[in-house]
Design a protein around this motif. Sequence first.
Motif, PDB file in Angstrom:
ATOM      1  N   PRO A 139       0.808  -1.229   0.000  1.00 58.95           N
ATOM      2  CA  PRO A 139       0.000   0.000   0.000  1.00 58.95           C
ATOM      3  C   PRO A 139       0.835   1.269   0.000  1.00 58.95           C
ATOM      4  CG  PRO A 139      -0.101  -1.128   2.136  1.00 58.95           C
ATOM      5  CD  PRO A 139       0.553  -2.076   1.182  1.00 58.95           C
ATOM      6  N   GLU A 140       2.116   1.171   0.362  1.00 54.30           N
ATOM      7  CA  GLU A 140       2.986   2.353   0.344  1.00 54.30           C
ATOM      8  C   GLU A 140       3.137   2.921  -1.070  1.00 54.30           C
ATOM      9  OE1 GLU A 140       4.102  -0.307   3.716  1.00 54.30           O
ATOM     10  OE2 GLU A 140       3.962  -0.602   1.549  1.00 54.30           O
ATOM     11  N   ILE A 141       2.893   2.078  -2.081  1.00 57.00           N
ATOM     12  CA  ILE A 141       3.034   2.548  -3.470  1.00 57.00           C
ATOM     13  C   ILE A 141       1.976   3.595  -3.791  1.00 57.00           C
ATOM     14  CG2 ILE A 141       2.882   1.848  -5.896  1.00 57.00           C
ATOM     15  CD1 ILE A 141       4.256  -0.782  -5.088  1.00 57.00           C
ATOM     16  N   LEU A 142       0.727   3.329  -3.425  1.00 56.37           N
ATOM     17  CA  LEU A 142      -0.318   4.348  -3.616  1.00 56.37           C
ATOM     18  C   LEU A 142       0.004   5.591  -2.804  1.00 56.37           C
ATOM     19  CD1 LEU A 142      -3.043   5.530  -4.445  1.00 56.37           C
ATOM     20  CD2 LEU A 142      -4.119   4.171  -2.629  1.00 56.37           C
ATOM     21  N   MET A 143       0.485   5.412  -1.582  1.00 53.98           N
ATOM     22  CA  MET A 143       0.824   6.556  -0.735  1.00 53.98           C
ATOM     23  C   MET A 143       1.887   7.424  -1.394  1.00 53.98           C
ATOM     24  SD  MET A 143       0.973   4.665   2.977  1.00 53.98           S
ATOM     25  CE  MET A 143       1.517   6.154   3.844  1.00 53.98           C
ATOM     26  N   GLN A 144       2.891   6.778  -1.963  1.00 54.25           N
ATOM     27  CA  GLN A 144       4.001   7.535  -2.566  1.00 54.25           C
ATOM     28  C   GLN A 144       3.600   8.170  -3.887  1.00 54.25           C
ATOM     29  OE1 GLN A 144       8.134   5.906  -2.789  1.00 54.25           O
ATOM     30  NE2 GLN A 144       7.758   5.941  -5.001  1.00 54.25           N
ATOM     31  N   GLU A 145       3.036   7.383  -4.781  1.00 54.38           N
ATOM     32  CA  GLU A 145       2.773   7.862  -6.139  1.00 54.38           C
ATOM     33  C   GLU A 145       1.466   8.641  -6.242  1.00 54.38           C
ATOM     34  OE1 GLU A 145       4.998   7.700  -8.590  1.00 54.38           O
ATOM     35  OE2 GLU A 145       6.323   6.768  -7.108  1.00 54.38           O
ATOM     36  N   GLY A 146       0.497   8.318  -5.407  1.00 57.68           N
ATOM     37  CA  GLY A 146      -0.786   9.005  -5.478  1.00 57.68           C
ATOM     38  C   GLY A 146      -0.919  10.080  -4.429  1.00 57.68           C
ATOM     39  N   TRP A 147      -1.309   9.673  -3.219  1.00 58.82           N
ATOM     40  CA  TRP A 147      -1.463  10.644  -2.138  1.00 58.82           C
ATOM     41  C   TRP A 147      -1.400   9.915  -0.807  1.00 58.82           C
ATOM     42  CZ3 TRP A 147      -5.038  11.114   1.856  1.00 58.82           C
ATOM     43  CH2 TRP A 147      -6.056  10.139   1.855  1.00 58.82           C
ATOM     44  N   HIS A 148      -1.121  10.664   0.239  1.00 64.42           N
ATOM     45  CA  HIS A 148      -1.219  10.139   1.605  1.00 64.42           C
ATOM     46  C   HIS A 148      -1.279  11.305   2.582  1.00 64.42           C
ATOM     47  CE1 HIS A 148       3.153  10.735   1.124  1.00 64.42           C
ATOM     48  NE2 HIS A 148       3.185  10.947   2.431  1.00 64.42           N
TER      49      HIS A 148
END
Length: 974
Positions: A139-148
């Motif tokens: 899930p860190e991939i969405l956090m990094q590339e998308g938003w968090h």
Amino acid sequence: MTLEINKSYHGFRLLTVKKIKEVASTTYQFEHEKSGARLLFLENKDDNKVFSITFRTPPTDDTGVAHIVEHSTLCGSRKFPMKEPFVELVKGSLNTYLNAMTFPDKTMYPVASRNDKDFQNLMDVYLDAVFFPAMYTQPEILMQEGWHYEIEKPEDELTYSGVVYNEMKGALSSAESLLDKEILTSLFPNTTYGFESGGDPEAIPDLTQEMFIDFHNKYYHPTNSYIYLYGDMDILEKLAFLDQNYLNSFDRIAIPSKIEEQTLFTKPQKITKEYPIASTEQTQDKTFLSLNAIVGKATDAEEMLALEILEHALLKTQAAPLKKALIDAKLGKDVLSSFEDSLLQPVFSIIVSGSDEKKADEFQKIIQTSLQKLVKDGIDRELLEASINLLEFKLREADFGQFPTGLIYDIKLMNSWLYDGDPTMFLYYEAALQKMKDGLKSHYFENIIQTRLLDNPHKTIVVLKPNQRMAEEKEVELTKILAQAKEKMSDTELAAIISLTAKLKERQETPDTPEALATIPLLELKDIKKETEALIQEKRVEDGTDILFHAVTTNQIAYLNLYFDVSTIPEDLLPYAFLLSELLGKVSTQKHDYGSLANTLNLHTGGISYDIAAYTKNAKPDSLLPKFKVQAKSLVTKLPKLCELLTEVITSSTFDDEKRVRELIDQCKATMEMYMIKAAQQLVAGRLASYFSPAAAYNEKGMLSFYDFIVDFDKNFADRYSQMKEKFAELQPMIFNKQNLLVSVTLEEENYSAFTQTFKQVQSALSIVNYPQQTYSFAIDKKNEGFMTSSKVQYVSKGANFIKLGYEFTGSMRVMETILRYDYFWNRIRVQGGAYGAFTQFRRNGNMMFGSYRDPNLTETIAVFDETVDYLQSFAISEREMLKYIIGTMSTLDTPLTPKMKGELAAECYIHGVTELDLQRERDEILATDQKAIAALGTLVKACMQQNNLCVLGSETKIKENEIVFGQLKTIFD
């Protein structure tokens, strides 16, 4: 190659075979029987091979899920379990193109390479990425590339971060991009095109991990894929690889990805929206008006070509009648247009910038009456013929600069293939061109205007007006939303987010294991050419003029560049010299009014352009070689006409039409305002270099300084116009002078005499007066400017001249560029900082620059630049990783060049004083680079950073908050 239709080859059934002479290719269309994958192969002799896999990806909201998935698939996969295989490929591949692109209805993953082994490696990594990405379990991939949500301690403020989130904050800071978004939203209220596929920053935080995974799971399947191969290759080998390694693992399924048509309106619609400007900017004359229409179906190839011709004829050429009617009505400063044909239902837009919302009705009326008059009286046939000729020239030339030819064909054929049409229809153009020429004898074009623009009820008027408070209000609202979100969190929920932030940072800061890195296939040094490409150039003299002749096969096209030495121009006249380069070709001459001149140029040439650029001598940072550059091209058979027109423009252009000059000043100002936001990275880098380089300071006179000059010209037009005519009379014999001319011509040897015979008329028309060389007193000093705009992101640049600090250029600096850009800066500025990207630059003249773009940070990025020395001095990697960086650097040296580019490279090396020996030395130094050489460059970088030359363009709020780091703050726009 002989293959049989309806026979299967490695699981692919061959459907069609076609020879297409327009693209010198044979096309083979296949379908993979088990998985349903479509495949098109363009077989030809091009060694720059292209592979692409595309998916139909229609979004259903503004979260940018298609865009974020595009980023995320390249962040690790089944066979390549490192954090970013894409970056590892860039570091160590001989690729000539490597990217991924999100469109409103599709996502493309193209690669290109001239090396067979490298090409196979690129295919493998990309296919594994799209079909088996790590994003499902990390899930860190969405956090990094998308938003968090980002927060490190309970007492800290909650913030948003993410690469796409910040990228789109930057992209949608531009009025032009916002207008494009609102146009599609207005025309497509009920289909996928009404959503922002790139992502709206206000909606991106609505994207959940479940939605993210569902999108990939739904669309990234072979049944929904379009596989494309282009070039000189063994297709059976590639089919076997695709089948055995990927496609055979999938069964054909039903995927609901079909793009639905928008039901057409019964009457036009009007919407009004706002865009942010800086608090100090004036709102007057800053509104955009656009009339937009859905115009048919993308799969109607003939009509799409006709609309492309009509857009040019009516709105883009200097003779364009609809543009002239809108300018004459004083509706705004400039007229723009857009014909977007890469949608199922293409969109035609007519736009006026620098207007007022009160003029919207008149804007619509002028368009209506002007088009009605054109239909009734007929469009000028010479105007249409000129636009057809120019398009035909471009189609036959097929020169796409640094973009591989196969890639451009791929993008074009998707305009039919994606919508279930014949994928080859846009590769043919001979019959369609003939239909256009036949249409000159009938009302063919007028009928298209009547049906597609006049009688068409599916139109919108979009008014986009400025708001000085909008940026600040949005920031306040965002702060409020985040504060409220934090308030609603329980201690446990807040702790979980802090933990996720820490986990993400740990992932970002933890290097990939040597075992993971070793999974990326790597070439060997023996796969790389040791010798540099020869500069194709022979110096000749014709009637006292130095000629740089480049004997290259150009398919009977002549490329002509004139370099006039303009070191004779006094410093106070430089703004006028830049203005002259803007106006030439757009005003009347003694023989033609500006409209008929445009038609004649388009009828007989591929275009003539004018520019000013200052060069430096190799390794001499304070040298200054300013050139007024004229670029022209035509068929060899049209060289006499090209030279006649060139002579006419540079020797007999007239500037007595005050109304026309007024229009061009307005257009220049409007164009520059859009360019400065769109190309902020280049703007900031150019301004920074002017702090320590005379040549850069000269070039800067044509950038931000020139904008200030144009603004002043606009405000004081009567006085400046009078001065302009006097200054131009002084300048023209200084510039267009036989004494200071260098010519570069690229064409076949057998056509050289055709050039020399016709070029005599240009030479004989030039001034022969001797003018003294000038001494320039540019203020070369550290201004450290902060340029404030309504942008929500920053463009940060820092640099110096290392030769002036006692260092020399070496090829190892090119390797260091690759290392910093794709390791240190990538991790610190993009991955951890959330910026869209960063760049490094080390030039032979000693200019070095670090820069970031679409960056949410400012002082944090400056700190990253300053700490580069620590990274370099402790640089330690394996021999395999060092080899990877060397190979990746070599790919930038060996990009395929078009005939035009080969001539220009050789000519510019001549001007710079760079020899083949210099290029070979650079190549040898790159190949010999080791860790010790990189570590040793740390002292050079440290010395450059200690000069503290800084330039930033960005958010008014962010720059004011960090005022202490700047020498002065400025607002770009008044």
